[in-house]
Design an enzyme around this catalytic site. Structure first.
Site, short mmCIF file in Angstrom:
data_model
loop_
_atom_site.label_atom_id
_atom_site.label_comp_id
_atom_site.label_asym_id
_atom_site.label_seq_id
_atom_site.Cartn_x
_atom_site.Cartn_y
_atom_site.Cartn_z
N GLU A 293 1.07 -7.15 12.69
CA GLU A 293 -0.10 -7.38 13.55
C GLU A 293 -0.65 -8.78 13.34
O GLU A 293 -1.18 -9.39 14.24
CB GLU A 293 -1.16 -6.31 13.26
CG GLU A 293 -2.20 -6.18 14.35
CD GLU A 293 -3.31 -5.20 14.00
OE1 GLU A 293 -3.34 -4.68 12.87
OE2 GLU A 293 -4.18 -4.98 14.87
N ARG B 13 0.81 -1.22 0.00
CA ARG B 13 0.00 0.00 0.00
C ARG B 13 0.83 1.27 0.00
O ARG B 13 0.34 2.34 -0.35
CB ARG B 13 -1.00 -0.05 1.16
CG ARG B 13 -2.10 -1.06 0.89
CD ARG B 13 -2.99 -1.29 2.07
NE ARG B 13 -2.73 -2.55 2.73
CZ ARG B 13 -3.09 -2.85 3.96
NH1 ARG B 13 -3.72 -1.96 4.69
NH2 ARG B 13 -2.83 -4.03 4.47
O1 LIG Z 1 2.97 -1.90 11.64
P1 LIG Z 1 2.79 -3.32 11.18
O2 LIG Z 1 2.26 -4.21 12.26
O3 LIG Z 1 4.04 -3.86 10.58
O4 LIG Z 1 1.65 -3.34 10.08
C1 LIG Z 1 1.54 -2.39 9.05
C2 LIG Z 1 1.71 -3.02 7.71
O5 LIG Z 1 0.69 -4.01 7.50
C3 LIG Z 1 0.04 -3.74 6.26
O6 LIG Z 1 0.65 -4.37 5.20
P2 LIG Z 1 0.53 -5.92 4.92
O7 LIG Z 1 1.79 -6.56 5.40
O8 LIG Z 1 -0.73 -6.44 5.45
O9 LIG Z 1 0.61 -6.06 3.38
P3 LIG Z 1 -0.05 -5.39 2.11
O10 LIG Z 1 0.28 -3.92 2.13
O11 LIG Z 1 0.68 -6.12 1.05
O12 LIG Z 1 -1.53 -5.64 2.12
C4 LIG Z 1 0.18 -2.24 6.10
O13 LIG Z 1 0.02 -1.85 4.74
C5 LIG Z 1 1.55 -1.99 6.63
O14 LIG Z 1 2.55 -2.18 5.64
N1 LIG Z 2 -5.78 -3.10 11.33
C1 LIG Z 2 -5.22 -2.95 10.13
N2 LIG Z 2 -5.93 -2.45 9.10
C2 LIG Z 2 -5.36 -2.31 7.88
N3 LIG Z 2 -4.09 -2.63 7.62
C3 LIG Z 2 -3.36 -3.10 8.63
N4 LIG Z 2 -2.07 -3.49 8.67
C4 LIG Z 2 -1.82 -3.91 9.92
N5 LIG Z 2 -2.88 -3.80 10.70
C5 LIG Z 2 -3.87 -3.30 9.91
#
Ligand SMILES: O=P(O)(O)OC[C@H]1O[C@H](OP(=O)(O)OP(=O)(O)O)[C@H](O)[C@@H]1O
Ligand SMILES: Nc1ncnc2[nH]cnc12
Length: 239
Positions: free
Chosen positions: A160, A123
């Site tokens: 998370e 993202r």
């Molecule tokens: O602070 P954190 O606990 O590390 O979580 C935040 C990360 O989690 C989500 O990405 P995700 O890894 O779900 O992947 P995506 O962007 O590919 O959907 C979000 O876009 C952040 O990059």
């Molecule tokens: N609660 C949440 N919603 C969307 N993106 C996330 N990435 C990690 N935690 C998330």
């Protein structure tokens, strides 16, 4: 559970300037704003910065209203913050990039703005390149393991809802370049911390982390050792 609007930053506002200046050429009769700043001195915001703050406030109100929340996605107990409506609407998309541009220019000015925007897969790729273009900076991706060709650096992280590995190409950043890391959300801070360690391994100077949204109750910013800015803060702990 409602999102709270906040301009959350560990930065003090940039010092007042009546006219543009650079570190090497402050305006005549003015102190160099980038040198010897007393972090505790009261500051007067310039007209431009005040205007920027007002615009930022109105932009973030609109952005906050566009967010959606989905309980129990992608797994039970997670309240998922969906930022996609921002990108589905060109005027909100513009508002997002403009809000981040205002923040960076008000904080660093033209002379100290970043050389490189680093965006986190996936993202962070949605708005990192547009912000980079606005700022005249390069864009460099942090990708999940196995996606980037050539020599790479790797860092592992926990998030998370899982564990993963991030990589950057070794030649993505030149030593000493000023780097700003962007992502949509900071939750536990694991992803951002891993990206920050990659930037440092490559010799970059990490000036700031910038997020759209912060899940405050997870206290992810405590894992980060550079200034953190978020446009919006949200999500009290789920009951
Ligand atoms: O602070 P954190 O606990 O590390 O979580 C935040 C990360 O989690 C989500 O990405 P995700 O890894 O779900 O992947 P995506 O962007 O590919 O959907 C979000 O876009 C952040 O990059
Ligand atoms: N609660 C949440 N919603 C969307 N993106 C996330 N990435 C990690 N935690 C998330």
């Amino acid at each position: 559970m409602s999102a709270q609007l906040a301009f959350s930053s560990s930065h003090p506002p940039r010092p007042a300037e009546d006219s543009p200046s650079t570190a090497s050429h402050p305006p005549p009769g003015k102190p160099d704003p980038t040198v010897g700043v007393d972090q505790h001195a009261p500051r007067r915001l310039s007209t431009a910065a005040t205007t920027g703050a007002a615009e930022l406030s109105s932009l973030t109100l609109r952005l906050r209203q566009a967010l959606r929340q989905f309980p129990d996605f992608p797994s039970p107990g997670i309240l998922f913050e969906d930022i996609m409506p921002i990108f589905a609407d060109p005027s909100l998309h513009e508002a997002l990039v403009r809000a981040l541009e205002i923040h960076v220019l008000d904080t660093y000015g033209e002379s100290q703005k970043p050389d490189v925007i680093v965006g986190l897969e996936a993202r962070g790729f949605l708005f990192g390149p547009s912000l980079a273009l606005r700022l005249g900076a390069g864009f460099v991706p942090v990708r999940k393991q196995g996606k980037l060709p050539g020599p790479t650096e790797t860092a592992s992280y926990k998030k998370e809802y899982g564990e993963d590995f991030f990589q950057m190409q070794k030649d993505g950043i030149k030593p000493g370049q000023r780097v700003l890391i962007v992502d949509d959300i900071i939750a536990t801070g694991g992803s951002a911390a891993a990206a920050g360690s990659l930037v440092k391994q490559l010799g970059g100077t990490l000036i700031e982390y910038v997020f759209i949204l912060e899940l405050d109750f997870l206290k992810g910013r405590a894992k980060l050792d550079a200034p953190v800015y978020t446009l919006l803060s949200s999500q009290e702990k789920a009951e």
